[in-house]
Motif scaffolding. Structure first.
Motif, PDB file in Angstrom:
ATOM      1  N   ASN A  37      68.566 -17.164  17.111  1.00  0.00           N
ATOM      2  CA  ASN A  37      68.557 -18.573  17.371  1.00  0.00           C
ATOM      3  C   ASN A  37      68.743 -18.728  18.952  1.00  0.00           C
ATOM      4  N   GLU A  38      68.023 -19.370  19.697  1.00  0.00           N
ATOM      5  CA  GLU A  38      68.374 -19.280  21.212  1.00  0.00           C
ATOM      6  C   GLU A  38      69.754 -20.362  21.371  1.00  0.00           C
ATOM      7  N   HIS A  39      69.792 -20.987  20.458  1.00  0.00           N
ATOM      8  CA  HIS A  39      71.228 -21.936  20.539  1.00  0.00           C
ATOM      9  C   HIS A  39      72.116 -21.552  19.381  1.00  0.00           C
ATOM     10  N   PHE A  40      72.801 -20.352  19.523  1.00  0.00           N
ATOM     11  CA  PHE A  40      73.357 -19.783  18.325  1.00  0.00           C
ATOM     12  C   PHE A  40      74.756 -21.003  18.244  1.00  0.00           C
ATOM     13  N   ASP A  41      74.808 -21.473  17.007  1.00  0.00           N
ATOM     14  CA  ASP A  41      75.772 -22.321  16.808  1.00  0.00           C
ATOM     15  C   ASP A  41      76.922 -21.688  16.145  1.00  0.00           C
ATOM     16  N   SER A 318      52.950 -12.115  42.417  1.00  0.00           N
ATOM     17  CA  SER A 318      52.562 -12.851  43.551  1.00  0.00           C
ATOM     18  C   SER A 318      51.433 -12.099  44.346  1.00  0.00           C
ATOM     19  N   LYS A 319      51.336 -10.693  43.935  1.00  0.00           N
ATOM     20  CA  LYS A 319      50.309  -9.952  44.557  1.00  0.00           C
ATOM     21  C   LYS A 319      48.883 -10.164  43.751  1.00  0.00           C
ATOM     22  N   VAL A 320      48.902 -10.697  42.761  1.00  0.00           N
ATOM     23  CA  VAL A 320      47.816 -11.067  41.929  1.00  0.00           C
ATOM     24  C   VAL A 320      46.930 -12.266  42.550  1.00  0.00           C
ATOM     25  N   PRO A 321      45.948 -12.102  42.889  1.00  0.00           N
ATOM     26  CA  PRO A 321      45.053 -13.232  43.426  1.00  0.00           C
ATOM     27  C   PRO A 321      45.031 -14.484  42.843  1.00  0.00           C
ATOM     28  N   SER A 322      45.197 -15.710  43.258  1.00  0.00           N
ATOM     29  CA  SER A 322      44.927 -16.848  42.649  1.00  0.00           C
ATOM     30  C   SER A 322      43.468 -17.525  43.032  1.00  0.00           C
ATOM     31  N   PRO A 323      43.096 -18.417  42.168  1.00  0.00           N
ATOM     32  CA  PRO A 323      43.621 -19.000  40.747  1.00  0.00           C
ATOM     33  C   PRO A 323      43.847 -17.722  39.853  1.00  0.00           C
ATOM     34  N   LYS A 324      44.495 -17.879  38.717  1.00  0.00           N
ATOM     35  CA  LYS A 324      44.749 -16.846  37.678  1.00  0.00           C
ATOM     36  C   LYS A 324      45.339 -17.433  36.589  1.00  0.00           C
ATOM     37  N   VAL A 325      45.254 -16.816  35.236  1.00  0.00           N
ATOM     38  CA  VAL A 325      45.615 -16.900  34.158  1.00  0.00           C
ATOM     39  C   VAL A 325      46.751 -15.822  33.828  1.00  0.00           C
ATOM     40  N   VAL A 326      47.917 -16.437  33.511  1.00  0.00           N
ATOM     41  CA  VAL A 326      49.312 -15.579  33.086  1.00  0.00           C
ATOM     42  C   VAL A 326      49.618 -15.641  31.850  1.00  0.00           C
ATOM     43  N   LEU A 327      49.681 -14.447  31.104  1.00  0.00           N
ATOM     44  CA  LEU A 327      50.408 -14.466  29.783  1.00  0.00           C
ATOM     45  C   LEU A 327      51.808 -14.262  29.812  1.00  0.00           C
ATOM     46  N   ALA A 328      52.635 -15.169  29.794  1.00  0.00           N
ATOM     47  CA  ALA A 328      53.958 -14.881  30.016  1.00  0.00           C
ATOM     48  C   ALA A 328      54.983 -15.215  28.947  1.00  0.00           C
ATOM     49  N   SER A 329      56.070 -14.171  29.049  1.00  0.00           N
ATOM     50  CA  SER A 329      56.926 -14.302  27.978  1.00  0.00           C
ATOM     51  C   SER A 329      58.398 -14.983  28.473  1.00  0.00           C
ATOM     52  N   CYS A 330      59.084 -15.849  27.569  1.00  0.00           N
ATOM     53  CA  CYS A 330      58.994 -16.042  26.132  1.00  0.00           C
ATOM     54  C   CYS A 330      58.277 -17.209  25.532  1.00  0.00           C
ATOM     55  N   ALA A 331      57.904 -17.331  24.447  1.00  0.00           N
ATOM     56  CA  ALA A 331      57.158 -18.046  23.779  1.00  0.00           C
ATOM     57  C   ALA A 331      57.779 -19.405  23.435  1.00  0.00           C
ATOM     58  N   ASP A 332      59.158 -19.506  23.289  1.00  0.00           N
ATOM     59  CA  ASP A 332      59.781 -20.845  23.283  1.00  0.00           C
ATOM     60  C   ASP A 332      59.994 -21.308  24.560  1.00  0.00           C
ATOM     61  N   ARG A 358      54.381 -23.007  17.764  1.00  0.00           N
ATOM     62  CA  ARG A 358      55.465 -24.131  17.666  1.00  0.00           C
ATOM     63  C   ARG A 358      56.554 -23.491  17.405  1.00  0.00           C
ATOM     64  N   THR A 359      57.696 -23.331  18.248  1.00  0.00           N
ATOM     65  CA  THR A 359      59.000 -22.667  18.019  1.00  0.00           C
ATOM     66  C   THR A 359      59.912 -23.541  17.473  1.00  0.00           C
ATOM     67  N   SER A 360      61.255 -23.197  17.461  1.00  0.00           N
ATOM     68  CA  SER A 360      62.182 -23.941  16.746  1.00  0.00           C
ATOM     69  C   SER A 360      62.394 -25.357  17.621  1.00  0.00           C
ATOM     70  N   PRO A 361      62.743 -26.308  16.550  1.00  0.00           N
ATOM     71  CA  PRO A 361      63.163 -27.754  17.440  1.00  0.00           C
ATOM     72  C   PRO A 361      64.136 -27.336  18.289  1.00  0.00           C
ATOM     73  N   GLY A 362      64.211 -28.350  19.508  1.00  0.00           N
ATOM     74  CA  GLY A 362      65.241 -27.914  20.639  1.00  0.00           C
ATOM     75  C   GLY A 362      64.841 -27.161  21.668  1.00  0.00           C
ATOM     76  N   THR A 363      63.752 -26.307  21.638  1.00  0.00           N
ATOM     77  CA  THR A 363      63.298 -25.631  22.530  1.00  0.00           C
ATOM     78  C   THR A 363      62.589 -26.186  23.728  1.00  0.00           C
TER      79      THR A 363
END
Length: 738
Positions: A37-41, A318-332, A358-363
């Motif tokens: 849980n990103e927001h460890f209560d 930054s060395k990858v030419p633009s325009p570009k599509v980037v798959l980046a983590s993290c999902a939330d 759809r990640t957890s609410p609050g992200t």
């Protein structure tokens, strides 16, 4: 005998937070997932502390952080020490998830919830399984068998089947997917018929998915329009799970020259992207039948990407030419490169932000899914910056003082260790040469100098090695008659060798972490395109109708979706329905009139077992008494923190307080159904003559009579003699006397 089955939701109950459930089968406690849980209560962390030492096994369903992210914390900080089970891909990809998660946080903050050593320690405890491989648990879990079944959703995804010998089965199916995808087969729930308890989530109970073709066209259109408008596309994905489906799909699109994407760039950005792709290449047997046939026939590895560029930092990206599509983590988008790229790209209307789950609410990702773009949002921005000015000077001063103190301690330790060695040599008498110190005033041996030795000194050469073992010296293997090489060649070899052995030390750059509150204008196009890989609500209800479980526990869903499943099951399925709230304990035992009691050690020690044919029996006359507490209410230390265990905590340890038995006296009981004909044979073996007359067994020349009366009791009549007592003893031996 029916088992006592109870379930408690530590997280993921009547909400959409990560799953973490404690299943109790009799006295065995099994943790089903332990999601991050990103927001460890504090309340959730307190629950983990309470249960860490009472868990007997952990079952992991998926490799992502939302299913196993709290595992390093529980092992490294709470001392969780029990068997952990997962499939091979969950083990391998789960490490990638946790490495990436740790590094994503460390890049911008002082992260201390767990360390990389905690991650390694946690995964060392995992027992790796294959699909349909049944494992019998040991110790307290004797008699329980666990079996992982394919679940879809992610590589190695698992539906857990928990069975007790000769009894009913429990199915834990969370986030499963029945549909085939590009890189995964669907789940195999149709093989399971009428399970005793079916634990499933309500995450998608009221959600209707778009058709796969419509979804893919939507993604393709968004990417093309953005790239042709000279904008960049950020696709927020996880580290090593659902990203495989998207990466495989997009690389195939880039290979198709008709798609018009060949001229643009495609990149995968996370801290372990290279390792993720390499692991995916080696796990084709865990993927779809279509990919396996392609690999076995033409030897085409679907993850041998031609257009997907692997990046591990924003500098590489930054060395990858633009325009570009980037798959980046993290999902939330709470941490990692996806959040950093969002901050950089969201203000440009030419760019596009695509959220795939759809990640957890609050992200941040969930906020963008629910509320979209074209608005201003306030974000907390964490950064790690270099120290400058007075802060840098203070850091250097403290570093210098620390180094000097370490040197002093090292000298003291070396002196003490040498003294200890020398004194141990004398005391043990291993050497017959003793050098007495001349001019010594204070007494003792070898205190003034470290240059003298009790025997001839020996200095062992340090063996140099690389990743493959000891470095080989080629000159040691030259033939005696070999032609000597020119001097210049020898010098080249030495220089080259020295260069390979030299590893430049990267100087540590002093940094600090800062937190800024920043207002961000979201002008980029924001879209949610479903690549979650979960069964939708309609399919889930159909699967429940086919399985017809006797009892259903609905978890991980908001109130609307949870009530939707409850109402459907009440109308169409003859089953008991449970929907536990967080912390609530549900009793899912099949026989509702069974109660569980605990036998005290004092009671067990007084039991006298008697053998009756193939069984051993003991009789108990006891009174049920409620115990005041399950454990002694005494302080306990967890994670170097003294925690007082109160009565409420004690209840949590055992899920539910139990009753115990206090023994009371009882009359002697004889257990067996003795036949006089069989007893006649026993008398004969003991050389005692006997014969039947009028339904009575007469023995010892008619002096002793053995008869059965109407109540079923056996009566022995005769004169007091040695023969009488011998016959009676043989008769008693035929009964278990309790």
């Amino acid at each position: 005998m029916t088992s006592i089955i109870k379930l408690q939701a530590l997280s993921g109950a009547m909400d959409e937070s990560p799953p973490c459930y404690l299943l109790q089968v009799d006295d065995v406690r099994i943790l089903l997932d332990c999601g991050w849980n990103e927001h460890f209560d504090p309340e959730f962390m307190k629950e983990l502390k309470r249960h860490a030492n009472t868990i007997d096994a952990v079952l992991l369903s998926y490799p992502d952080a939302s299913h196993l992210g709290a595992l390093p914390y529980m092992v490294g900080k709470l001392g969780l020490n029990c068997p952990i089970y997962a499939t091979i891909p969950v083990y391998k990809m789960g490490q990638m998830f946790m490495y990436d998660l740790y590094q994503s946080h460390t890049n911008v903050e002082d992260f201390n919830l767990f360390t990389l050593d905690d991650v390694d320690l946690a995964f060392e405890k995992i027992t790796q399984l294959k699909y349909n491989q049944s494992v019998s648990m040991k110790g307290k879990g004797y008699g329980l068998t666990i079996t992982p079944l394919p679940a879809g959703h992610m590589i190695g995804g698992t539906i857990w089947k928990i069975m007790k010998v000769g009894e009913e089965d429990i199915i834990y199916a969370n986030d499963f997917n029945h549909k085939k995808e590009r890189h995964l087969n669907g789940c195999e729930l149709e093989k399971l018929q009428r399970p005793s308890l079916f634990i499933t989530d309500a995450f998608n109970a009221t959600y209707q998915q778009a058709r796969r073709r419509t979804r893919d066209e939507k993604l393709m259109t968004n990417i093309l329009q953005t790239l042709r408008n000279n904008g960049n596309v950020l696709i927020s994905v996880d580290t090593a799970g659902r990203v495989l489906e998207l990466a495989h799909m997009l690389d195939q699109l880039w290979r198709n020259k008709e798609s018009g994407l060949f001229a643009y760039s495609l990149a995968l950005l996370n801290n372990v992207s290279y390792n993720v792709v390499e692991f995916a290449k080696s796990q084709i047997e865990w993927m779809s039948d279509k990919l396996m046939k392609s690999f076995e026939g033409a030897r085409n590895n679907p993850f041998q990407f031609k257009h997907l560029q692997l990046c591990h930092s924003l500098h590489e990206l930054s060395k990858v030419p633009s325009p570009k599509v980037v798959l980046a983590s993290c999902a939330d988008m709470e941490s990692g490169f996806s959040r950093e790229l969002f901050l950089q790209w969201c203000s440009n209307p030419n760019n596009s932000i695509i959220i795939t789950t759809r990640t957890s609410p609050g992200t941040l990702a969930r906020d963008l899914v629910d509320n979209g773009g074209n608005r201003t949002i306030d974000l907390e921005v964490k950064k790690r910056v270099k120290l400058e000015g007075p802060e840098l000077e203070e850091y250097e001063r403290q570093k210098k003082e620390k180094a000097e103190e370490e040197d002093r301690n090292k000298l003291d330790e070396d002196s003490d260790s040498d003294d200890d060695i020398e004194m141990s040599v004398i005391s043990k008498g291993k050497h017959d040469i003793v050098i007495k110190q001349e001019g010594k005033i204070h007494g003792g041996f070898f205190k003034a100098t470290k240059k003298q030795h009790p025997m001839f000194p020996f200095h062992e050469d340090k063996i140099k090695s690389d990743d493959y073992g000891e470095i080989i010296k080629t000159e040691d293997y030259k033939l005696a008659d070999a032609v000597a090489e020119p001097d210049d060649n020898k010098e080249n070899i030495v220089i080259k060798k020295e260069q390979t052995e030299f590893i430049a030390e990267v100087p540590e750059i002093p940094t600090k972490c800062i937190v800024l509150n920043r207002t961000v204008q979201v002008n980029a196009q924001v879209q949610y395109i479903d690549f979650e890989g979960r069964s939708d609500g309609e399919s889930l209800l159909k699967i429940l109708s086919q399985l017809k479980p006797r009892r259903i526990a609905v978890v991980r869903g908001n109130e609307e979706s949870t009530f939707a499943i409850q109402n459907y099951c009440k109308e169409h399925i003859d089953a008991r329905i449970f929907a536990p709230a967080r912390g609530e304990i549900i009793d899912a035992t099949s026989e509702t009139h069974i109660y569980q009691v605990r036998l005290t050690d004092a009671l067990v020690s007084q039991l006298k077992f008697q053998k009756a044919k193939e069984a051993e029996l003991a009789w108990i006359n006891a009174q049920i008494v409620l115990r005041e507490s399950q454990l002694d209410a005494k302080p306990m230390t967890i994670d170097n923190e003294l925690m007082e265990v109160d009565e409420e905590d004690l209840k949590t340890y055992a899920l539910e307080p139990m009753s115990c038995l206090n023994q009371i006296p009882h009359d002697t009981v004889y257990i067996n159904e003795l036949k006089l004909s069989e007893f006649k044979q026993i008398l004969s073996k003991s050389n005692i003559s006997s014969e039947f007359s009028g339904g009575v067994l007469w023995c010892c020349n008619g002096t002793i009579a053995i008869r059965r009366i109407e109540t079923g009791k056996v009566i022995v009549e005769g004169c007091i003699s040695e023969e009488y007592y011998k016959v009676r003893e043989l008769l008693y031996d035929q009964y278990a006397i309790l």
